[in-house]
Write an enzyme that holds these catalytic residues in place. Structure first.
Site, short mmCIF file in Angstrom:
data_model
loop_
_atom_site.label_atom_id
_atom_site.label_comp_id
_atom_site.label_asym_id
_atom_site.label_seq_id
_atom_site.Cartn_x
_atom_site.Cartn_y
_atom_site.Cartn_z
N GLY A 13 58.75 9.80 -21.45
CA GLY A 13 59.19 9.61 -20.07
C GLY A 13 60.56 10.22 -19.78
N ASP A 33 61.22 16.35 -12.07
CA ASP A 33 61.63 16.57 -13.46
C ASP A 33 62.32 17.92 -13.63
OD1 ASP A 33 60.37 14.20 -13.82
OD2 ASP A 33 58.66 15.00 -14.92
P1 ADP Z 1 57.55 14.03 -21.33
O1 ADP Z 1 57.73 15.17 -20.40
O2 ADP Z 1 57.83 12.71 -20.69
O3 ADP Z 1 58.31 14.16 -22.61
P2 ADP Z 1 54.90 15.10 -21.40
O4 ADP Z 1 53.60 14.59 -21.92
O5 ADP Z 1 54.98 15.56 -20.00
O6 ADP Z 1 56.00 13.99 -21.72
O7 ADP Z 1 55.37 16.33 -22.29
C1 ADP Z 1 55.40 16.22 -23.71
C2 ADP Z 1 54.83 17.48 -24.31
O8 ADP Z 1 55.79 18.56 -24.19
C3 ADP Z 1 54.57 17.37 -25.79
O9 ADP Z 1 53.33 16.74 -26.07
C4 ADP Z 1 54.58 18.84 -26.19
O10 ADP Z 1 53.36 19.46 -25.85
C5 ADP Z 1 55.67 19.41 -25.31
N1 ADP Z 1 56.96 19.41 -26.02
C6 ADP Z 1 58.03 18.64 -25.79
N2 ADP Z 1 59.05 18.90 -26.65
C7 ADP Z 1 58.59 19.88 -27.47
C8 ADP Z 1 59.13 20.58 -28.60
N3 ADP Z 1 60.37 20.33 -29.06
N4 ADP Z 1 58.36 21.50 -29.20
C9 ADP Z 1 57.11 21.75 -28.76
N5 ADP Z 1 56.55 21.13 -27.70
C10 ADP Z 1 57.26 20.21 -27.07
MG MG Z 2 56.52 15.59 -18.64
#
Ligand code: ADP
Ligand code: MG
Length: 380
Positions: free
Chosen positions: A114, A162
């Protein structure tokens, strides 16, 4: 990855996560939100590799990487790759100036909690490529193309909050953003002696994307019905409590609850912004608790773990307010806690949470921070 042997980064970009003080799910209803970036972020290192179309991306934390061809972009089966591919696809519609590049990312921003790691990933990449290849994109272009990338490639019909928060934030301020006009106002936030503390439930529900899209459709259904009686209405942002009550018998119970939450939540954003300006922290806290009640009972995007932590916060007079932050179904709760009481509160919460859910709670203080930026630039 192959390119790591010859990696000599020429640009470093830092792209932060965000919290939203209040205004959940109001962005895609064209309403108000009150987010800010936090210190936790994704750091990108870039180099141009001299090729016309070959790119290598490697995520250190996830220990995954992939190679892509700029002239042959399409959706991937692998979730995280779609954030990268989606951004490149949007950029390719605007300019053909991007050439081959290599990029590694590392992150201290928990993903799926989140705090919008997805927007940090999209915006940091777009910001870096804009700089590296002199694309001439404005900050707002970066925000908007990243949002569209999340729609088209990642499959979440997210609002603009966001990406806007990740790119535009300023230290010590929250952004009062009108998601319809994109007009924003920076509001200084000084909570002393209170602090903002996140408690990470460590729950990351797979439901988030599908249910998010369902909520969006329910809101649209509500608008369609209300519009039959009030033709001037195009979004829930324009619906008043009176209008909604007027139409209640024509809305199914679920859709009514969703609409009632959005109408009230939108109003709460303005009330929190005003309370911050008059330094009425108690009021800010009360509105956070109210918001969580709506998130849980009306919009139904909470989960037992978040509800437990918010209820637990209510038992401690040192906490002014708390609510789940982000799209829902877990992630973090945001708490306004007296600075002297943070340690004991976190200790108690951690113990109780472990007993109840057998999960190790993670807690950290956050400070309103600046948006995406270049950390170091060395032009060869
Ligand atoms: P939030 O935006 O709240 O963190 P989301 O489900 O929208 O949750 O996004 C999370 C996704 O973003 C992860 O499952 C991954 O696919 C991608 N992600 C986030 N950080 C990284 C990272 N450091 N390396 C690779 N992918 C990432
Ligand atoms: Mg997200």
């Amino acid at each position: 990855m192959q390119f790591l042997n010859t990696f000599n980064p020429e640009l470093i970009v830092e792209s932060p996560g965000r919290i939203n003080l209040i205004g959940e799910h109001t962005d895609y209803n064209m309403g108000y939100v009150l987010p800010t970036a936090i210190e936790k972020k994704i750091i990108f290192e870039f180099q141009r590799n001299g090729s016309e179309k070959d790119c290598n991306i490697y995520s250190k934390g996830f220990d995954v990487g992939f190679r892509l061809d700029l002239t042959n972009l399409s959706k991937s089966e692998i979730e995280w790759e779609n954030y990268v591919l989606g951004v490149l696809n949007e950029i390719s519609k605007r300019t053909d100036k991007v050439g081959g590049f290599d990029c590694t990312i590392h992150s201290n921003l928990p993903a799926g909690s989140g705090l919008s790691s997805s927007a940090a990933l999209e915006c940091g990449l777009a910001f870096g490529l804009n700089q590296l290849f002199d694309l001439g994109l404005s900050k707002l272009d970066i925000v908007q193309l990243s949002q569209i990338a999340e729609h088209t490639y990642a499959g979440t019909q997210c609002g603009i909050m966001d990406q806007f928060a990740s790119v535009m934030s300023e230290a010590g301020k929250v952004i009062l953003l009108d998601c319809r006009t994109l007009k924003s106002q920076m509001i200084p936030i000084n909570l002393e002696p209170y602090k903002l503390v996140l408690l990470n439930t460590k729950v990351s529900h797979n439901l988030a994307t599908s249910e998010y899209n369902v909520r969006k459709r329910e809101c649209e259904e509500g608008v369609e019905t209300i519009k039959e009686f009030y033709p001037e209405i195009n979004t829930l942002r324009d619906v008043s409590v009176e209008m909604l009550l007027d139409c209640q018998s024509h809305l199914n119970e679920t859709v009514y609850k969703r609409c009632a939450f959005i109408v009230a939540e939108n109003q709460r954003v303005l009330e929190v912004a005003a309370a911050l300006e008059s330094n009425d922290l108690k009021k800010v806290g009360t509105l956070l608790y109210e918001a969580h009640e709506g998130i849980s009972k009306e919009y139904e995007v909470s989960c037992p773990e978040s509800d437990f932590l918010v209820d637990f916060a209510k038992t401690d007079a040192n906490v002014l307010g708390a609510r789940q932050t982000g799209g829902g179904f877990g992630g973090c709760t945001l708490n306004i806690i007296h600075g002297d009481a943070i340690e004991s509160f976190v200790e108690k919460a951690t113990k109780e949470y472990k007993v109840k859910f057998d999960i190790d709670l993670e807690a950290f203080e956050v400070r309103p921070s600046r948006g995406t930026m270049i950390a170091a630039l060395e032009v060869r």
